[in-house]
Design an enzyme around this catalytic site. Structure first.
Site, PDB file in Angstrom:
ATOM      1  N   GLY A  53       0.814  -1.217   0.000  1.00 59.28           N
ATOM      2  CA  GLY A  53       0.000   0.000   0.000  1.00 59.28           C
ATOM      3  C   GLY A  53       0.841   1.258   0.000  1.00 59.28           C
ATOM      4  CD  GLU A  54       2.162   1.383   3.792  1.00 63.06           C
ATOM      5  OE1 GLU A  54       1.168   1.627   4.493  1.00 63.06           O
ATOM      6  OE2 GLU A  54       2.442   0.225   3.395  1.00 63.06           O
TER       7      GLU A  54
END
Length: 406
Positions: A53-54
């Protein structure tokens, strides 16, 4: 405090090592850090991400930096296997590694070998020894899409070591004014409110989505409810909608795709109307005749939303909701569980009447009735949510402009 930090790091490693004997993810975490073969890439830009996600959140900055300085080597590190295992072969980087355990020896060796020109960490990864080595060598360290809340350790009486880490950061690019004010309360003023780079990422994706012919064939001109990053609690509620809306189709993309998780979900769905994505090629009948599709792979979700009209985002009955913006960029009104307060965009979508939080099956049925039966309401929410995403783009440009002149 540093002594305690070092002890905690060692205990964490020991805990994951024990878990690795019966947990696949823990085994990947341990094995991935054995004998990391670093190669020198002097003058590289080092991007670190906690997980997948990051990576997607910081990807616009990585791509923009690569476009502006094509000769500059790029190194990417991940903390979690769910990021590394999926993006270890990304063409955006010259090298991809697991982040070594945060010890003084590991940090020295890593930076001695790599010799980065700058380091860019996304959102909330803070590792004392790596930060300290960068600081001692005057290597700029940037935090992008940073978000701060009063409950974080930095703002507690016992957070002295973490406050010291903040002092090692060259510049913070934060998502909102509240984060800037919290840092100002600690006399940290090297801060720019640039916004969240996720808006840039999802907006770009929505403008040029990857086409999925099989999903288009499944949709076959009908309305689709997309359930993204779901957990069992979400699925137990959502599957109740299928019989209530016979004119709609449903796509489930579970957060975890182990066989036990997929089997549990399949057991909740109408057998004769459901297919797993991996089994579509085995169908004798055309996929357009089916009503429910279960995505049993990783990586399709951000493109799936283009085929939907309404989205449910999972995780809200657990530690917190997953990415609402991927659906929002395509103009899908979003529904999610009760644990959303830590996510600024979720709060803002609710304020716009384009996002809804539910606590139980009855509330889900009420919001579904509004979104799936009232086309005027759905169109209004769709327009609002798309405008919201577009108006919040621009963080990447702000960050790249600063980095380029410093």
């Amino acid at each position: 405090m540093l002594f305690t930090y070092n002890i905690v790091i060692k205990f964490y490693y020991a805990f994951v090592w024990l878990a690795s004997f019966f947990n696949k993810k823990a085994a990947l975490w341990i094995n991935g850090r054995k004998n990391i073969a670093l190669k020198p890439l002097k003058g590289c830009a080092w991007f670190h991400f906690a997980s997948l996600g990051e990576f997607e959140q910081g990807r616009p900055v990585l791509e923009a930096l690569k476009a502006k300085y094509p000769a500059k080597p790029i190194v990417v590190t991940f903390f979690s296997p769910s990021g590394y295992e999926i993006r270890k072969n990304t063409p955006l980087a010259d090298a991809v590694y697991y982040l070594p355990l945060d010890t003084a020896t590991n940090a020295r060796h890593f930076i001695d070998t790599l010799q980065p020109e700058m380091a860019i960490f996304t959102k909330y990864e803070y590792w004392y020894h790596f930060f300290n080595e960068l600081d001692k060598r005057d290597i700029p360290l940037y935090i992008i899409s940073g978000i701060f809340r009063p409950g974080q350790v930095f703002f507690k009486w016992y957070g002295g070591l973490h406050r010291k880490m903040l002092g090692m950061v060259s510049h913070f690019f934060v998502q909102d004014d509240d984060s800037k004010q919290l840092l100002a309360n600690l006399n940290i003023t090297n801060v720019t409110v640039s916004g969240d780079t996720r808006f840039d990422r999802v907006w770009e994706n929505a403008q040029n989505p990857k086409e999925l012919p099989v999903i288009a064939a499944f949709k076959a001109g009908q309305k689709v409810f997309v359930a993204g990053s779901t957990w069992p609690k979400d699925e137990e509620l959502l599957t109740q909608l299928i019989s209530l809306y016979p004119d709609w189709k449903f796509i489930f993309a579970p957060h975890e795709i182990g066989e036990d998780k997929i089997d549990h979900l399949m057991g909740l769905l109408p057998e004769n109307e459901t297919v797993r994505f991996s089994k579509i090629s085995n169908l004798k009948s055309h996929v357009s005749n089916l009503r429910v599709l279960v995505i049993d792979n990783i990586g399709m979700l951000s493109s799936l939303y283009q085929y939907g009209e309404v989205a449910y985002i999972g995780g809200g009955f657990g530690v917190g909701i997953h990415n609402t913006l991927e659906a929002a960029a395509f103009g899908l009104p979003v529904v999610f569980g009760p644990n959303y307060q830590r996510f600024r965009e979720a709060r803002e979508l609710i304020a716009l009447n384009a996002g809804t939080s539910i606590n139980n099956a009855n509330e889900l049925k009420q919001v579904a009735n509004r979104l799936m039966n009232d086309e005027e309401y759905q169109a209004s929410a769709s327009a609002k949510i798309k405008t919201y995403v577009r108006e919040n783009t621009g963080a990447t440009e702000s960050i790249i402009n600063y980095i380029s002149v410093n």
